[in-house]
Write an enzyme that holds these catalytic residues in place. Structure first.
Site, PDB file in Angstrom:
ATOM      1  N   LEU A  35       0.856  -1.016  -0.042  1.00  0.00           N
ATOM      2  CA  LEU A  35      -0.069   0.024   0.120  1.00  0.00           C
ATOM      3  C   LEU A  35       0.763   1.237   0.141  1.00  0.00           C
ATOM      4  O   LEU A  35       0.618   2.290  -0.823  1.00  0.00           O
ATOM      5  CB  LEU A  35      -1.072   0.001   1.249  1.00  0.00           C
ATOM      6  CG  LEU A  35      -2.098   1.072   1.279  1.00  0.00           C
ATOM      7  CD1 LEU A  35      -3.042   0.865   0.090  1.00  0.00           C
ATOM      8  CD2 LEU A  35      -2.851   1.014   2.711  1.00  0.00           C
ATOM      9  N   ARG A  37       5.229   2.799   1.340  1.00  0.00           N
ATOM     10  CA  ARG A  37       6.529   2.576   1.797  1.00  0.00           C
ATOM     11  C   ARG A  37       7.003   4.013   2.442  1.00  0.00           C
ATOM     12  O   ARG A  37       7.075   4.870   1.451  1.00  0.00           O
ATOM     13  CB  ARG A  37       7.417   1.810   0.952  1.00  0.00           C
ATOM     14  CG  ARG A  37       8.446   1.162   1.730  1.00  0.00           C
ATOM     15  CD  ARG A  37       9.074  -0.086   0.942  1.00  0.00           C
ATOM     16  NE  ARG A  37       9.880  -1.030   1.953  1.00  0.00           N
ATOM     17  CZ  ARG A  37      10.984  -1.369   1.573  1.00  0.00           C
ATOM     18  NH1 ARG A  37      11.237  -1.544   0.442  1.00  0.00           N
ATOM     19  NH2 ARG A  37      11.415  -2.280   2.394  1.00  0.00           N
ATOM     20  N   GLY A  38       7.508   4.106   3.583  1.00  0.00           N
ATOM     21  CA  GLY A  38       8.034   5.051   4.300  1.00  0.00           C
ATOM     22  C   GLY A  38       9.467   5.086   4.497  1.00  0.00           C
ATOM     23  O   GLY A  38       9.958   3.991   4.317  1.00  0.00           O
ATOM     24  N   SER A  39       9.926   6.116   5.326  1.00  0.00           N
ATOM     25  CA  SER A  39      11.041   5.920   5.799  1.00  0.00           C
ATOM     26  C   SER A  39      11.567   4.845   6.709  1.00  0.00           C
ATOM     27  O   SER A  39      12.746   4.478   6.788  1.00  0.00           O
ATOM     28  CB  SER A  39      11.802   7.342   6.367  1.00  0.00           C
ATOM     29  OG  SER A  39      10.960   7.626   7.234  1.00  0.00           O
ATOM     30  N   THR A  42       6.641   0.048   6.261  1.00  0.00           N
ATOM     31  CA  THR A  42       5.932  -0.578   5.029  1.00  0.00           C
ATOM     32  C   THR A  42       4.655  -0.930   5.449  1.00  0.00           C
ATOM     33  O   THR A  42       4.383  -1.584   6.441  1.00  0.00           O
ATOM     34  CB  THR A  42       6.779  -1.566   4.363  1.00  0.00           C
ATOM     35  OG1 THR A  42       8.030  -1.212   3.980  1.00  0.00           O
ATOM     36  CG2 THR A  42       6.140  -1.903   3.068  1.00  0.00           C
ATOM     37  N   LYS A  58       1.204  -3.087   9.059  1.00  0.00           N
ATOM     38  CA  LYS A  58       2.322  -2.061   9.273  1.00  0.00           C
ATOM     39  C   LYS A  58       3.587  -2.550   9.653  1.00  0.00           C
ATOM     40  O   LYS A  58       3.441  -3.106  11.034  1.00  0.00           O
ATOM     41  CB  LYS A  58       1.989  -0.755  10.002  1.00  0.00           C
ATOM     42  CG  LYS A  58       2.790   0.129   9.769  1.00  0.00           C
ATOM     43  CD  LYS A  58       2.562   1.713  10.429  1.00  0.00           C
ATOM     44  CE  LYS A  58       3.536   2.755   9.966  1.00  0.00           C
ATOM     45  NZ  LYS A  58       2.769   4.023   9.977  1.00  0.00           N
ATOM     46  N   ASP A 161       3.018  12.370  17.274  1.00  0.00           N
ATOM     47  CA  ASP A 161       3.224  12.966  15.892  1.00  0.00           C
ATOM     48  C   ASP A 161       1.963  13.012  14.955  1.00  0.00           C
ATOM     49  O   ASP A 161       2.120  12.710  13.794  1.00  0.00           O
ATOM     50  CB  ASP A 161       4.046  11.776  15.063  1.00  0.00           C
ATOM     51  CG  ASP A 161       4.941  12.164  13.902  1.00  0.00           C
ATOM     52  OD1 ASP A 161       4.954  13.292  13.941  1.00  0.00           O
ATOM     53  OD2 ASP A 161       5.223  11.505  13.018  1.00  0.00           O
TER      54      ASP A 161
END
Length: 301
Positions: A35, A37-39, A42, A58, A161
Protein backbone atom coordinates in the site's frame (compact mmCIF):
# COMPACT_ATOMS: atom_id res chain seq x y z
CA UNK A 1 9.62 3.73 -2.60
CA UNK A 2 11.61 0.79 -3.90
CA UNK A 3 13.47 -1.67 -1.72
CA UNK A 4 17.01 -0.59 -1.03
CA UNK A 5 19.97 -2.50 -2.33
CA UNK A 6 22.97 -3.36 -0.18
CA UNK A 7 24.17 -0.73 2.30
CA UNK A 8 26.57 1.70 0.73
CA UNK A 9 29.39 0.89 3.14
CA UNK A 10 30.33 4.53 3.68
CA UNK A 11 27.54 5.23 6.18
CA UNK A 12 27.41 1.97 8.10
CA UNK A 13 23.61 2.05 7.88
CA UNK A 14 21.71 -1.20 7.45
CA UNK A 15 19.86 -1.75 4.16
CA UNK A 16 16.08 -1.59 3.99
CA UNK A 17 14.36 -4.96 4.11
CA UNK A 18 12.83 -6.19 0.87
CA UNK A 19 9.08 -5.68 0.54
CA UNK A 20 6.91 -8.72 1.21
CA UNK A 21 5.53 -10.25 -1.98
CA UNK A 22 1.80 -10.78 -2.61
CA UNK A 23 0.77 -14.13 -1.18
CA UNK A 24 3.52 -14.17 1.46
CA UNK A 25 2.56 -15.09 5.01
CA UNK A 26 3.50 -12.73 7.86
CA UNK A 27 2.32 -12.80 11.47
CA UNK A 28 -0.73 -14.90 10.68
CA UNK A 29 -1.97 -12.83 7.71
CA UNK A 30 -1.45 -13.16 3.97
CA UNK A 31 -0.06 -10.22 2.00
CA UNK A 32 -2.41 -8.99 -0.71
CA UNK A 33 -0.53 -5.92 -1.96
CA UNK A 34 1.87 -3.15 -1.00
CA UNK A 35 0.00 0.00 0.00
CA UNK A 36 2.76 2.47 0.89
CA UNK A 37 6.41 2.56 1.91
CA UNK A 38 7.89 5.23 4.16
CA UNK A 39 11.28 5.97 5.62
CA UNK A 40 10.92 3.51 8.51
CA UNK A 41 7.85 1.36 7.84
CA UNK A 42 5.93 -0.42 5.10
CA UNK A 43 2.15 -0.64 4.89
CA UNK A 44 0.34 -3.54 3.22
CA UNK A 45 -3.19 -4.65 2.54
CA UNK A 46 -3.40 -8.17 3.94
CA UNK A 47 -6.02 -10.85 4.52
CA UNK A 48 -6.76 -12.74 7.72
CA UNK A 49 -7.15 -16.29 6.34
CA UNK A 50 -9.72 -17.62 8.81
CA UNK A 51 -12.15 -14.70 8.56
CA UNK A 52 -11.06 -13.49 5.06
CA UNK A 53 -11.13 -9.99 6.57
CA UNK A 54 -8.92 -7.48 4.77
CA UNK A 55 -6.68 -5.56 7.17
CA UNK A 56 -3.84 -3.08 7.10
CA UNK A 57 -0.45 -4.48 8.14
CA UNK A 58 2.25 -2.00 9.17
CA UNK A 59 5.74 -3.52 9.34
CA UNK A 60 8.47 -1.37 10.85
CA UNK A 61 12.12 -1.70 9.97
CA UNK A 62 13.99 -3.98 12.32
CA UNK A 63 16.57 -1.28 13.01
CA UNK A 64 16.44 2.47 12.96
CA UNK A 65 17.34 3.61 9.43
CA UNK A 66 19.45 6.41 10.87
CA UNK A 67 21.41 4.30 13.29
CA UNK A 68 25.16 4.60 12.89
CA UNK A 69 25.90 1.89 15.44
CA UNK A 70 25.46 -1.83 14.99
CA UNK A 71 21.99 -3.35 14.80
CA UNK A 72 21.98 -4.42 18.43
CA UNK A 73 22.15 -0.80 19.59
CA UNK A 74 18.76 -0.03 18.05
CA UNK A 75 17.04 -3.41 18.25
CA UNK A 76 17.73 -4.99 21.60
CA UNK A 77 15.31 -7.18 23.54
CA UNK A 78 14.12 -4.31 25.74
CA UNK A 79 13.02 -2.28 22.71
CA UNK A 80 11.26 -5.24 21.15
CA UNK A 81 9.49 -6.04 24.42
CA UNK A 82 8.41 -2.41 24.73
CA UNK A 83 6.88 -2.50 21.28
CA UNK A 84 5.06 -5.76 22.00
CA UNK A 85 3.56 -4.29 25.19
CA UNK A 86 2.54 -1.13 23.36
CA UNK A 87 0.84 -3.12 20.61
CA UNK A 88 -1.21 -4.96 23.24
CA UNK A 89 -2.12 -1.71 25.00
CA UNK A 90 -3.25 -0.09 21.75
CA UNK A 91 -5.91 -2.76 21.34
CA UNK A 92 -7.71 -1.20 24.33
CA UNK A 93 -7.86 2.19 22.61
CA UNK A 94 -11.33 2.20 21.04
CA UNK A 95 -12.87 5.36 19.58
CA UNK A 96 -14.80 6.06 16.36
CA UNK A 97 -12.05 8.43 15.21
CA UNK A 98 -9.02 6.26 16.05
CA UNK A 99 -8.05 3.41 13.75
CA UNK A 100 -8.68 0.09 15.48
CA UNK A 101 -5.56 -1.93 16.28
CA UNK A 102 -6.38 -5.61 15.90
CA UNK A 103 -3.03 -7.06 16.92
CA UNK A 104 0.68 -6.59 16.86
CA UNK A 105 4.02 -7.69 18.17
CA UNK A 106 7.33 -8.90 16.80
CA UNK A 107 7.77 -11.23 13.83
CA UNK A 108 11.40 -12.19 13.43
CA UNK A 109 13.19 -8.89 14.01
CA UNK A 110 10.31 -6.75 12.72
CA UNK A 111 7.79 -4.92 14.92
CA UNK A 112 4.35 -4.87 13.31
CA UNK A 113 0.76 -3.72 13.84
CA UNK A 114 -2.40 -5.17 12.30
CA UNK A 115 -5.10 -2.52 11.96
CA UNK A 116 -8.53 -2.02 10.47
CA UNK A 117 -8.32 -1.15 6.77
CA UNK A 118 -9.68 2.36 6.30
CA UNK A 119 -11.34 3.93 3.27
CA UNK A 120 -10.27 7.34 2.02
CA UNK A 121 -6.92 9.10 1.95
CA UNK A 122 -4.78 11.04 4.39
CA UNK A 123 -5.32 14.78 4.79
CA UNK A 124 -2.06 15.84 3.16
CA UNK A 125 -3.82 16.22 -0.18
CA UNK A 126 -6.12 18.86 1.35
CA UNK A 127 -3.33 20.97 2.87
CA UNK A 128 -2.65 22.94 -0.34
CA UNK A 129 -4.66 26.13 -1.12
CA UNK A 130 -6.12 24.67 -4.32
CA UNK A 131 -7.50 21.60 -2.50
CA UNK A 132 -8.87 23.14 0.69
CA UNK A 133 -11.91 21.49 2.20
CA UNK A 134 -14.95 23.65 3.12
CA UNK A 135 -14.32 25.43 6.41
CA UNK A 136 -17.33 23.94 8.24
CA UNK A 137 -16.11 20.46 7.36
CA UNK A 138 -12.57 21.24 8.55
CA UNK A 139 -13.98 22.36 11.89
CA UNK A 140 -16.09 19.20 12.14
CA UNK A 141 -13.06 17.00 11.42
CA UNK A 142 -10.99 18.98 13.91
CA UNK A 143 -13.62 18.49 16.62
CA UNK A 144 -13.76 14.74 15.91
CA UNK A 145 -9.97 14.47 16.15
CA UNK A 146 -9.94 16.53 19.36
CA UNK A 147 -12.57 14.20 20.85
CA UNK A 148 -10.41 11.20 19.93
CA UNK A 149 -7.35 12.83 21.49
CA UNK A 150 -9.29 13.55 24.69
CA UNK A 151 -10.29 9.87 24.87
CA UNK A 152 -6.70 8.73 24.31
CA UNK A 153 -5.26 11.23 26.80
CA UNK A 154 -7.70 10.04 29.45
CA UNK A 155 -6.34 6.52 28.94
CA UNK A 156 -2.73 7.67 29.23
CA UNK A 157 -1.86 7.70 25.52
CA UNK A 158 -0.11 10.57 23.73
CA UNK A 159 0.13 10.51 19.95
CA UNK A 160 3.45 12.42 19.64
CA UNK A 161 3.31 12.86 15.86
CA UNK A 162 -0.13 14.20 14.92
CA UNK A 163 -0.17 15.76 11.42
CA UNK A 164 -2.23 15.55 8.20
CA UNK A 165 -0.30 12.45 7.08
CA UNK A 166 -1.57 10.60 10.18
CA UNK A 167 -5.22 11.57 9.67
CA UNK A 168 -7.28 9.51 7.21
CA UNK A 169 -10.39 11.16 5.76
CA UNK A 170 -13.25 9.45 3.93
CA UNK A 171 -15.09 12.04 1.83
CA UNK A 172 -18.10 9.77 1.30
CA UNK A 173 -18.92 9.53 5.00
CA UNK A 174 -17.08 12.68 6.21
CA UNK A 175 -15.31 10.55 8.80
CA UNK A 176 -11.76 10.99 10.03
CA UNK A 177 -9.44 8.59 11.86
CA UNK A 178 -6.17 9.12 13.71
CA UNK A 179 -3.54 6.56 12.71
CA UNK A 180 -0.12 5.62 14.10
CA UNK A 181 -1.02 6.03 17.77
CA UNK A 182 1.77 4.57 19.86
CA UNK A 183 4.23 3.87 17.04
CA UNK A 184 6.57 6.70 18.05
CA UNK A 185 6.23 5.82 21.73
CA UNK A 186 7.06 2.18 21.17
CA UNK A 187 10.26 3.02 19.29
CA UNK A 188 11.43 5.85 21.56
CA UNK A 189 14.10 3.74 23.22
CA UNK A 190 15.71 2.86 19.91
CA UNK A 191 15.49 6.27 18.28
CA UNK A 192 16.61 8.41 21.19
CA UNK A 193 19.84 6.42 21.34
CA UNK A 194 20.69 7.60 17.85
CA UNK A 195 19.80 11.25 18.51
CA UNK A 196 16.88 11.26 16.06
CA UNK A 197 14.24 13.93 16.71
CA UNK A 198 10.96 12.16 17.43
CA UNK A 199 7.99 13.62 15.58
CA UNK A 200 7.71 16.05 12.68
CA UNK A 201 9.31 19.42 13.56
CA UNK A 202 6.74 21.66 11.84
CA UNK A 203 4.00 20.13 14.01
CA UNK A 204 5.92 19.86 17.27
CA UNK A 205 5.26 22.12 20.25
CA UNK A 206 8.08 24.45 21.34
CA UNK A 207 8.69 22.51 24.54
CA UNK A 208 9.05 19.28 22.58
CA UNK A 209 11.48 20.89 20.13
CA UNK A 210 13.47 22.02 23.16
CA UNK A 211 13.83 18.43 24.31
CA UNK A 212 10.84 18.16 26.62
CA UNK A 213 8.73 15.05 26.87
CA UNK A 214 5.78 14.67 24.49
CA UNK A 215 2.50 15.51 26.21
CA UNK A 216 -1.23 15.91 25.73
CA UNK A 217 -0.66 19.66 25.34
CA UNK A 218 1.78 18.88 22.53
CA UNK A 219 -0.92 16.90 20.73
CA UNK A 220 -3.26 19.89 21.01
CA UNK A 221 -0.55 22.11 19.54
CA UNK A 222 -0.08 19.68 16.64
CA UNK A 223 -3.82 19.68 15.96
CA UNK A 224 -3.74 23.48 15.96
CA UNK A 225 -0.98 23.45 13.33
CA UNK A 226 -2.93 20.89 11.29
CA UNK A 227 -6.15 22.92 11.31
CA UNK A 228 -4.23 26.10 10.48
CA UNK A 229 -2.70 24.38 7.46
CA UNK A 230 -6.03 22.94 6.29
CA UNK A 231 -7.70 26.36 6.57
CA UNK A 232 -4.91 28.59 5.26
CA UNK A 233 -3.08 26.25 2.90
CA UNK A 234 0.20 27.03 4.65
CA UNK A 235 1.92 26.42 7.98
CA UNK A 236 1.63 29.00 10.77
CA UNK A 237 5.39 29.59 10.59
CA UNK A 238 7.29 30.83 7.55
CA UNK A 239 10.64 29.36 6.59
CA UNK A 240 12.33 28.46 3.32
CA UNK A 241 14.56 25.94 5.08
CA UNK A 242 14.16 23.74 8.14
CA UNK A 243 16.58 25.98 10.02
CA UNK A 244 14.55 29.10 9.19
CA UNK A 245 11.35 27.30 10.15
CA UNK A 246 12.76 26.25 13.53
CA UNK A 247 14.02 29.79 14.20
CA UNK A 248 10.59 31.22 13.44
CA UNK A 249 8.99 28.69 15.77
CA UNK A 250 11.50 29.40 18.53
CA UNK A 251 10.80 33.13 18.24
CA UNK A 252 7.05 32.62 18.24
CA UNK A 253 6.69 34.36 14.87
CA UNK A 254 3.26 32.92 14.10
CA UNK A 255 1.43 34.00 10.98
CA UNK A 256 -1.98 35.48 11.76
CA UNK A 257 -4.85 33.37 10.46
CA UNK A 258 -7.00 36.52 10.44
CA UNK A 259 -4.65 38.08 7.87
CA UNK A 260 -4.43 34.98 5.69
CA UNK A 261 -8.16 34.22 5.91
CA UNK A 262 -10.04 37.41 6.92
CA UNK A 263 -13.29 35.70 5.89
CA UNK A 264 -13.11 33.27 8.83
CA UNK A 265 -14.77 34.02 12.19
CA UNK A 266 -12.49 35.93 14.59
CA UNK A 267 -13.37 33.40 17.29
CA UNK A 268 -11.75 30.66 15.18
CA UNK A 269 -8.53 32.65 14.77
CA UNK A 270 -8.49 33.27 18.53
CA UNK A 271 -9.02 29.58 19.28
CA UNK A 272 -6.19 28.47 17.02
CA UNK A 273 -3.93 31.15 18.51
CA UNK A 274 -4.60 29.60 21.93
CA UNK A 275 -3.86 26.11 20.63
CA UNK A 276 -0.57 27.42 19.20
CA UNK A 277 0.46 29.18 22.41
CA UNK A 278 4.15 28.85 23.27
CA UNK A 279 3.11 28.08 26.86
CA UNK A 280 1.57 24.62 27.18
CA UNK A 281 -0.56 25.76 30.13
CA UNK A 282 -2.27 28.37 27.93
CA UNK A 283 -3.56 25.81 25.43
CA UNK A 284 -7.02 24.27 25.74
CA UNK A 285 -7.28 20.61 26.60
CA UNK A 286 -8.32 18.34 23.76
CA UNK A 287 -11.85 18.12 25.24
CA UNK A 288 -12.08 21.92 25.47
CA UNK A 289 -10.74 22.25 21.92
CA UNK A 290 -13.50 19.95 20.61
CA UNK A 291 -16.19 21.84 22.54
CA UNK A 292 -15.06 25.25 21.27
CA UNK A 293 -14.77 24.03 17.67
CA UNK A 294 -18.33 22.73 17.74
CA UNK A 295 -19.63 26.01 19.16
CA UNK A 296 -18.21 28.04 16.26
CA UNK A 297 -20.82 29.25 13.78
CA UNK A 298 -21.16 27.12 10.66
CA UNK A 299 -19.49 23.97 12.03
CA UNK A 300 -20.91 20.78 10.50
CA UNK A 301 -22.28 18.61 13.30
Amino acid sequence: MNASGPGDGSTGRPPRAAALAPGAAFAGVRIERLLARGSSATLYVAVEPRSTQRVALKVLDACDADADADADAACDDAVMSSFAREAQALQRLRHPSIVEVLGGGIEGAHPYLVMALLPGTDLRRYAAPARRLPEPLVLKLGADVADALAHAHAMGFVHRDLKPANLVFDAATRRVWITDFGVARALDAARTRTGVLLGTPAFMAPEQLAGGAPSAAGDVYALGVTLFQLLAGTLPYAGETMGALLRAMAQGATRALAELRPDLPPALADLLARALSREASQRPTAAEFALHLRRLPGTVV
